[in-house]
Structures are given as C-alpha cells and as structure tokens.
Design an enzyme around this catalytic site. Sequence first.
Site, PDB file in Angstrom:
ATOM      1  N   SER A   1       0.863  -1.181   0.000  1.00  0.00           N
ATOM      2  CA  SER A   1       0.000   0.000   0.000  1.00  0.00           C
ATOM      3  C   SER A   1       0.893   1.222   0.000  1.00  0.00           C
ATOM      4  O   SER A   1       2.058   1.157   0.422  1.00  0.00           O
ATOM      5  CB  SER A   1      -0.897   0.007   1.240  1.00  0.00           C
ATOM      6  OG  SER A   1      -1.501   1.269   1.435  1.00  0.00           O
TER       7      SER A   1
ATOM      8  N   TYR B   1      -0.943  -0.424  10.312  1.00  0.00           N
ATOM      9  CA  TYR B   1      -1.058  -0.676   8.876  1.00  0.00           C
ATOM     10  C   TYR B   1       0.208  -0.218   8.147  1.00  0.00           C
ATOM     11  O   TYR B   1       0.744  -0.927   7.290  1.00  0.00           O
ATOM     12  CB  TYR B   1      -2.288   0.043   8.343  1.00  0.00           C
ATOM     13  CG  TYR B   1      -2.671  -0.303   6.929  1.00  0.00           C
ATOM     14  CD1 TYR B   1      -3.088  -1.584   6.586  1.00  0.00           C
ATOM     15  CD2 TYR B   1      -2.666   0.665   5.928  1.00  0.00           C
ATOM     16  CE1 TYR B   1      -3.456  -1.898   5.294  1.00  0.00           C
ATOM     17  CE2 TYR B   1      -3.048   0.356   4.635  1.00  0.00           C
ATOM     18  CZ  TYR B   1      -3.442  -0.922   4.316  1.00  0.00           C
ATOM     19  OH  TYR B   1      -3.824  -1.222   3.024  1.00  0.00           O
TER      20      TYR B   1
END
Length: 275
Positions: free
Chosen positions: A145, A158
């Site tokens: 990501s 994350y």
Amino acid sequence: MHLEQKFPQKRAFITGAASGLGLAICKRLAPGGWRLLIADINEARLEEAATTLRALGAETEQLVLDVTDLSALESAADQITQRWGGVDMVFNNAGIATAGAIDELTIGDWERTINIDLWSVIHGCRIFTPILKAQGGGYIVNTASSAGTLAGPEMAAYNVAKAGVVSLSETLKTELEKDNIGVSVICPTVFVTSLGETLTGHRQMEDNLIRQLEASKVTADDIVDDMMRAIEKNRLYVITQADAKWGWRIKRFFPELYTSLISYLYSNKKWIYSE
C-alpha cells in the site's frame, strides 16, 4: 513479453481472491485460460468467484484459507504442485486495513494487522520461492500500500505492516534476480475495493478512510492494468495513482519537507484527515 508467452503453463496462486483487487487479478487472468488456485477466508464469496472465473475461461481450484496459518499455506503449495506440477505466479494479496491513533490501537489490532498484512506475505514468499527456484523461475507479486511508502498519521499498525511488505519485496527483487524470479510490489492509495469492510468505522480515521474508499473513482481494474505492465517489464514498483507517485517522490527527495507537509495537513484537518 506478454504474460501468456512468459508463463506458457499459466499457473497462479492468489490469496484474498474472492473480492477486491484479488478478484480483479483473477478476472484478468481467466480469459487467457489460466489455471488458478484461488484462496480466501470467505467461503461463500470464494464459491461465487470460482463460478465467475470458470465462466470466463479459467481452470479453477478453490481453497478456504486463513493466511495467518503457516501450515495451511504450506498445504496450498503442496496442492498446486500436485495438481499442476508447479506455479508460475504467486500473488500474496490478502490483507486488512486498520486505523487509529497510537494510543487507540490495541495490541490485538497490532497483532491481527501484522499477522495478516505482513506475516502472510513473508510466509507466502518463503514457501513458494523454493518451488520457483526448482522449476527455473516464476514471479511473485506482493500487495502492499502507499501506507508503506508514505507513513501517514493514525495508521501506525497498517503502515508498519505495509512498509515491511515493501522492504521484503525490494530485498527479494535483487536476491531472486539470479534465479529468474521476478518481483513486483503494489502500492496504491485509496481505490474502489472491499478493503473498507475490514474497518469498523468506530474511530474517526477509520470513518475517514471508509468515506475516501467510497468516493474514489479509481478501480481495482486500474491498478491491475498497471500491475500487468509492471510484470511484463519486470518492474518492481506498482505505484499507479498520482497522489501515491508524488507523495513517494517528495518523501524520497525532500523527506523533511514531506513530514512537515503531512503534519500541516493532519493538524489542520485537511485532505484525508478532515472530519
């Protein structure tokens, strides 16, 4: 070189294959007659995906799989080897999203995020690399990501997980080149995907991300388009969207300016941080 020419046996393993980016990858491969071992934890969606992919032209085997289970991933590698004699492409794609301030995130949030988003990719690379080496080559695609390259606030767990995936992919890109194994890492920002389903919306930053995902005009197919070009060119980074590209460039060349800019946006509740 076109994908089917590069990998004439057309064998692929995909995690998180029942929805979102994983399903988009499978749908792109299916019309080419690929043999797909699709894995997902959602059994009902996996069955629907298998039906769709077979209708599109794929030979499909499905596997209900918890990617945090090392032995289950090892069994998946055994299954595809026994069924089709090996694997050409491995897509370590399964993942969840987590958001919240550092003092809001629980140890459970950290463990679940790291286990699913990072350890599953580590396991996938470790398990399938010997198979790819033994057969003379192949390709690994890891889904990370832009969180792993840009490290925005209130996304610590994350960010750490996805940064690990980026670093692992960078390492393997050079380590496995001599073995004729290509590596790409996908680093999108927000796009239309089922990832938002893993967010509860109970924290402000999670709610912000859900709204961003719902409003995005970028689709999984847009990411897959760029990913396919990267694979054909043996390109490491798949950074498709303009915000991801510019953020990455500014951070690499002007790191202090980048952190000042993000701090300003965050402190003044602008862009993705607006309530």
